[in-house]
Write a protein that holds these residues in place. Structure first.
Motif, mmCIF file in Angstrom:
data_model
loop_
_atom_site.group_PDB
_atom_site.id
_atom_site.type_symbol
_atom_site.label_atom_id
_atom_site.label_comp_id
_atom_site.label_asym_id
_atom_site.label_seq_id
_atom_site.Cartn_x
_atom_site.Cartn_y
_atom_site.Cartn_z
ATOM 1 N N LYS A 1 -33.595 23.300 -29.929
ATOM 2 C CA LYS A 1 -32.900 23.085 -28.653
ATOM 3 C C LYS A 1 -33.335 21.808 -27.947
ATOM 4 O O LYS A 1 -32.635 21.316 -27.058
ATOM 5 C CB LYS A 1 -33.113 24.287 -27.734
ATOM 6 N N TYR A 2 -34.494 21.243 -28.333
ATOM 7 C CA TYR A 2 -34.969 20.025 -27.675
ATOM 8 C C TYR A 2 -34.506 18.755 -28.375
ATOM 9 O O TYR A 2 -34.847 17.649 -27.961
ATOM 10 C CB TYR A 2 -36.505 20.036 -27.598
ATOM 11 N N PHE A 3 -33.737 18.907 -29.446
ATOM 12 C CA PHE A 3 -33.341 17.736 -30.232
ATOM 13 C C PHE A 3 -32.579 16.676 -29.426
ATOM 14 O O PHE A 3 -32.895 15.492 -29.542
ATOM 15 C CB PHE A 3 -32.512 18.167 -31.435
ATOM 16 N N PRO A 4 -31.565 17.031 -28.638
ATOM 17 C CA PRO A 4 -30.819 15.981 -27.920
ATOM 18 C C PRO A 4 -31.706 15.091 -27.053
ATOM 19 O O PRO A 4 -31.535 13.865 -27.037
ATOM 20 C CB PRO A 4 -29.824 16.785 -27.069
ATOM 21 N N ALA A 5 -32.655 15.695 -26.338
ATOM 22 C CA ALA A 5 -33.544 14.904 -25.481
ATOM 23 C C ALA A 5 -34.464 14.017 -26.312
ATOM 24 O O ALA A 5 -34.697 12.848 -25.979
ATOM 25 C CB ALA A 5 -34.369 15.835 -24.588
ATOM 26 N N LEU A 6 -34.977 14.556 -27.412
ATOM 27 C CA LEU A 6 -35.849 13.773 -28.290
ATOM 28 C C LEU A 6 -35.088 12.601 -28.905
ATOM 29 O O LEU A 6 -35.602 11.482 -28.976
ATOM 30 C CB LEU A 6 -36.408 14.663 -29.401
ATOM 31 N N LEU A 7 -33.875 12.865 -29.340
ATOM 32 C CA LEU A 7 -33.089 11.816 -29.993
ATOM 33 C C LEU A 7 -32.802 10.665 -29.038
ATOM 34 O O LEU A 7 -32.845 9.496 -29.426
ATOM 35 C CB LEU A 7 -31.781 12.390 -30.526
ATOM 36 N N GLU A 8 -32.513 10.987 -27.800
ATOM 37 C CA GLU A 8 -32.228 9.940 -26.815
ATOM 38 C C GLU A 8 -33.423 9.009 -26.650
ATOM 39 O O GLU A 8 -33.275 7.788 -26.554
ATOM 40 C CB GLU A 8 -31.859 10.569 -25.469
ATOM 41 N N LEU A 9 -34.615 9.568 -26.656
ATOM 42 C CA LEU A 9 -35.828 8.747 -26.533
ATOM 43 C C LEU A 9 -36.070 7.937 -27.803
ATOM 44 O O LEU A 9 -36.359 6.740 -27.742
ATOM 45 C CB LEU A 9 -37.034 9.641 -26.247
ATOM 46 N N LEU A 10 -35.947 8.586 -28.957
ATOM 47 C CA LEU A 10 -36.256 7.923 -30.218
ATOM 48 C C LEU A 10 -35.234 6.844 -30.574
ATOM 49 O O LEU A 10 -35.569 5.855 -31.223
ATOM 50 C CB LEU A 10 -36.326 8.960 -31.347
ATOM 51 N N ASN A 11 -34.024 6.996 -30.115
ATOM 52 C CA ASN A 11 -32.976 6.031 -30.434
ATOM 53 C C ASN A 11 -33.098 4.726 -29.652
ATOM 54 O O ASN A 11 -32.327 3.793 -29.886
ATOM 55 C CB ASN A 11 -31.588 6.636 -30.188
ATOM 56 N N ILE B 1 -25.848 22.083 -35.202
ATOM 57 C CA ILE B 1 -24.630 21.269 -35.194
ATOM 58 C C ILE B 1 -24.879 19.858 -34.646
ATOM 59 O O ILE B 1 -24.523 18.871 -35.305
ATOM 60 C CB ILE B 1 -23.498 21.979 -34.429
ATOM 61 N N PRO B 2 -25.502 19.701 -33.457
ATOM 62 C CA PRO B 2 -25.749 18.333 -32.982
ATOM 63 C C PRO B 2 -26.721 17.549 -33.856
ATOM 64 O O PRO B 2 -26.634 16.315 -33.935
ATOM 65 C CB PRO B 2 -26.310 18.532 -31.570
#
Length: 211
Positions: free
Chosen positions: A68-78, A99-100
């Motif tokens: 569930k924390y993937f979207p927030a992590l991805l925004e930082l890592l990207n 899915i995301p």
């Protein structure tokens, strides 16, 4: 670049392959690497923490995370597009939170074994990934190949999987793979896994990053 490593079949060797790829990219290609350990068993995170206890300097970052924390992590890592984000997926595909993650993948790597159960789960994994993300390339890594076993269906399996993506050189089964960690890779394994890594990097990663 976001790279998923997954398969529905347990024992396919995805966590070990993730460690090998992280080592290859960080040590041999001198790239910044972050591993997101989203597997329920958290084996990569465990190895990473053990290495820290032994006061070894990490060669890449490992972040254990719930799906569930993937979207927030991805925004930082990207924020750094030259960084490689390797995601060790859980062994089950029945969670909508995947899915995301699958949608964001720029490359999907699927280790598999040449046996009936592994091939069936690999095809199912591929169908799910293609339903969610039909743009990103997929590469299959024949893993834990036993040199003493004759794989009579290998050509047929490769033909089926080639409908979804490319197949890399295989990785032989070696007892030394049990010693692979987040810091140390036995030297004896370098010639065993390098052909697969070179294939993946040259075919899917090199042209997608700045030099």
């Amino acid at each position: 670049m976001v790279i998923l490593i997954g398969n529905q079949k347990g024992g396919a060797g995805k966590s070990t392959l993730c460690l090998l790829l992280a080592y290859f990219l960080s040590m041999l290609k001198k790239k910044k690497v972050t591993v997101l350990d989203m597997d329920y068993q958290a084996s990569i995170s465990g190895k990473f923490e053990k290495a820290k206890i032994l006061e070894n300097d990490p060669i890449y970052e490992v972040i254990p995370s719930d799906l569930k924390y993937f979207p927030a992590l991805l925004e930082l890592l990207n924020q750094n597009r030259d960084e490689f984000v390797l995601i060790d997926l859980p062994g089950k595909m029945d969670d909508d939170l995947l899915i995301p993650i699958i949608s964001s993948a720029e490359l999907i790597i699927c280790p598999f074994n040449y046996d009936e159960f592994s091939v069936d789960s690999t095809v199912l994994f591929s169908l799910v990934c293609r339903e969610i993300n039909n743009l990103s390339p997929m590469v299959y890594v024949p893993n834990r190949i036993k040199t003493t076993v004759k794989y009579e269906t290998r050509e047929e399996v490769d033909k089926v999987l080639s409908r979804f993506g490319k197949i890399s050189p295989g990785i032989s089964d070696r007892i030394d793979f049990q010693r692979v960690g987040t810091i140390h890779i036995p030297a004896s394994l370098i010639p065993v896994f390098m052909p697969a890594m070179d294939f993946i990097y040259g075919s899917f990663m090199k042209k997608g990053i700045s030099t």
